[in-house]
Scaffold this motif. Structure first.
Motif, PDB file in Angstrom:
ATOM      1  N   GLU A   1      25.984 -15.123  -2.203  1.00 13.20           N
ATOM      2  CA  GLU A   1      25.547 -13.794  -2.849  1.00 13.20           C
ATOM      3  C   GLU A   1      25.230 -14.797  -4.083  1.00 13.20           C
ATOM      4  N   LYS A   2      25.178 -16.587  -4.339  1.00 18.30           N
ATOM      5  CA  LYS A   2      24.433 -16.796  -5.828  1.00 18.30           C
ATOM      6  C   LYS A   2      23.697 -17.586  -4.600  1.00 18.30           C
ATOM      7  N   LEU A   3      23.119 -17.991  -5.534  1.00 17.08           N
ATOM      8  CA  LEU A   3      22.280 -19.935  -5.716  1.00 17.08           C
ATOM      9  C   LEU A   3      22.539 -20.553  -7.193  1.00 17.08           C
ATOM     10  N   ASP A   4      23.941 -21.219  -6.505  1.00 17.37           N
ATOM     11  CA  ASP A   4      23.967 -22.038  -7.835  1.00 17.37           C
ATOM     12  C   ASP A   4      23.530 -23.580  -8.250  1.00 17.37           C
ATOM     13  N   ALA A   5      24.181 -24.579  -9.254  1.00 19.71           N
ATOM     14  CA  ALA A   5      23.555 -25.195  -9.377  1.00 19.71           C
ATOM     15  C   ALA A   5      23.900 -26.200  -7.888  1.00 19.71           C
ATOM     16  N   THR A   6      24.840 -25.954  -6.731  1.00 21.14           N
ATOM     17  CA  THR A   6      25.130 -26.776  -5.922  1.00 21.14           C
ATOM     18  C   THR A   6      23.802 -27.359  -5.485  1.00 21.14           C
ATOM     19  N   LEU A   7      22.790 -26.608  -5.371  1.00 20.29           N
ATOM     20  CA  LEU A   7      21.473 -26.413  -5.286  1.00 20.29           C
ATOM     21  C   LEU A   7      20.598 -27.935  -5.907  1.00 20.29           C
ATOM     22  N   ASN A   8      20.711 -28.192  -7.167  1.00 17.00           N
ATOM     23  CA  ASN A   8      21.307 -29.504  -7.730  1.00 17.00           C
ATOM     24  C   ASN A   8      21.013 -30.984  -7.055  1.00 17.00           C
ATOM     25  N   THR A   9      21.819 -30.615  -5.567  1.00 13.38           N
ATOM     26  CA  THR A   9      22.505 -31.615  -4.929  1.00 13.38           C
ATOM     27  C   THR A   9      21.024 -32.428  -4.087  1.00 13.38           C
ATOM     28  N   LEU A  10      20.185 -31.204  -3.309  1.00 15.24           N
ATOM     29  CA  LEU A  10      18.981 -30.909  -2.482  1.00 15.24           C
ATOM     30  C   LEU A  10      18.011 -32.114  -3.020  1.00 15.24           C
ATOM     31  N   ALA A  11      17.726 -32.451  -3.831  1.00 17.50           N
ATOM     32  CA  ALA A  11      15.892 -33.101  -4.319  1.00 17.50           C
ATOM     33  C   ALA A  11      15.334 -33.274  -2.576  1.00 17.50           C
ATOM     34  N   ALA A  12      16.042 -34.060  -1.562  1.00 16.13           N
ATOM     35  CA  ALA A  12      15.275 -34.113  -1.183  1.00 16.13           C
ATOM     36  C   ALA A  12      14.634 -33.321  -0.041  1.00 16.13           C
ATOM     37  N   CYS A  13      14.950 -32.365  -0.109  1.00 14.56           N
ATOM     38  CA  CYS A  13      15.204 -31.192   0.943  1.00 14.56           C
ATOM     39  C   CYS A  13      13.239 -30.836   0.935  1.00 14.56           C
ATOM     40  N   HIS A  14      12.751 -30.404   2.089  1.00 14.59           N
ATOM     41  CA  HIS A  14      11.400 -30.035   2.555  1.00 14.59           C
ATOM     42  C   HIS A  14      11.583 -28.458   1.952  1.00 14.59           C
ATOM     43  N   LYS A  15      12.745 -28.449   3.468  1.00  9.67           N
ATOM     44  CA  LYS A  15      12.466 -26.948   3.848  1.00  9.67           C
ATOM     45  C   LYS A  15      14.219 -26.127   3.693  1.00  9.67           C
ATOM     46  N   LEU A  16      14.298 -25.221   2.840  1.00  8.37           N
ATOM     47  CA  LEU A  16      15.392 -24.596   3.051  1.00  8.37           C
ATOM     48  C   LEU A  16      15.490 -23.055   3.839  1.00  8.37           C
ATOM     49  N   SER A  17      16.738 -22.821   4.420  1.00  6.77           N
ATOM     50  CA  SER A  17      16.631 -22.028   4.630  1.00  6.77           C
ATOM     51  C   SER A  17      17.759 -20.759   4.933  1.00  6.77           C
ATOM     52  N   MET A  18      17.412 -20.204   3.919  1.00  4.46           N
ATOM     53  CA  MET A  18      18.914 -18.855   3.666  1.00  4.46           C
ATOM     54  C   MET A  18      19.036 -17.466   3.495  1.00  4.46           C
ATOM     55  N   SER A  19      18.509 -17.568   4.513  1.00  3.39           N
ATOM     56  CA  SER A  19      17.726 -15.948   4.819  1.00  3.39           C
ATOM     57  C   SER A  19      19.231 -15.503   5.637  1.00  3.39           C
ATOM     58  N   SER A  20      19.288 -13.971   5.939  1.00  2.00           N
ATOM     59  CA  SER A  20      20.217 -13.221   6.547  1.00  2.00           C
ATOM     60  C   SER A  20      21.795 -13.711   5.276  1.00  2.00           C
ATOM     61  N   ASN A  21      21.706 -13.073   4.163  1.00  3.55           N
ATOM     62  CA  ASN A  21      22.564 -14.136   3.062  1.00  3.55           C
ATOM     63  C   ASN A  21      22.774 -12.883   2.263  1.00  3.55           C
TER      64      ASN A  21
END
Length: 141
Positions: free
Chosen positions: A37-57
């Motif tokens: 339900e939320k894009l929280d601060a955990t995303l801060n750990t994904l600095a190397a990410c080029h493609k992020l798929s969070m569809s169908s949530n």
């Protein structure tokens, strides 16, 4: 109770033979059960990410993208997002934005995406075609 990002990333690591999400270039977190339900601060750990798929949530708001300095493809289709605020954080790198099947009414914030080449926006709530003129004036000049 919804799935939080920390738990979703833990499941992702298990599915990917213990790979470290912090080092991964592609993270697929679509269709979580129960949904994210939320894009929280955990995303801060994904600095190397080029493609992020969070569809169908069940994500309602775009937040916490500031640390994703390498992000080129962001898929948030089939969520509950109402506006594009929050994309400014990836404005210098994002090339593809997949936002179909949300509740977006206005394209405010889209002009901050300087490298945008692909935009999927079907089945949203944009009622004024003038909103799409923002794309023409920003990307076709």
């Amino acid at each position: 109770m919804p799935t939080n990002l920390k738990d979703a990333l833990q499941k992702w690591a298990e599915k990917n033979e213990g790979a470290a999400a912090a080092e991964a270039e592609e993270i697929l977190l679509y269709g979580q059960i129960p949904p994210i339900e939320k894009l929280d601060a955990t995303l801060n750990t994904l600095a190397a990410c080029h493609k992020l798929s969070m569809s169908s949530n069940a994500i309602e708001k775009i937040t916490n993208l500031g640390a994703l300095k390498s992000l080129k493809i962001l898929s948030l289709a089939r969520n509950n997002i109402k506006n594009l605020s929050g994309l400014e954080a990836v404005g210098d790198t994002l090339e593809q934005l997949w936002m179909s099947y949300n509740n977006v009414e206005k394209l405010k914030g889209i002009t901050s995406l300087k490298k945008l080449k692909v935009l999927y926006m079907s089945n949203n709530n944009v009622k004024d075609w003038g909103e799409f003129m923002k794309l023409v004036s920003s990307f076709c000049s």
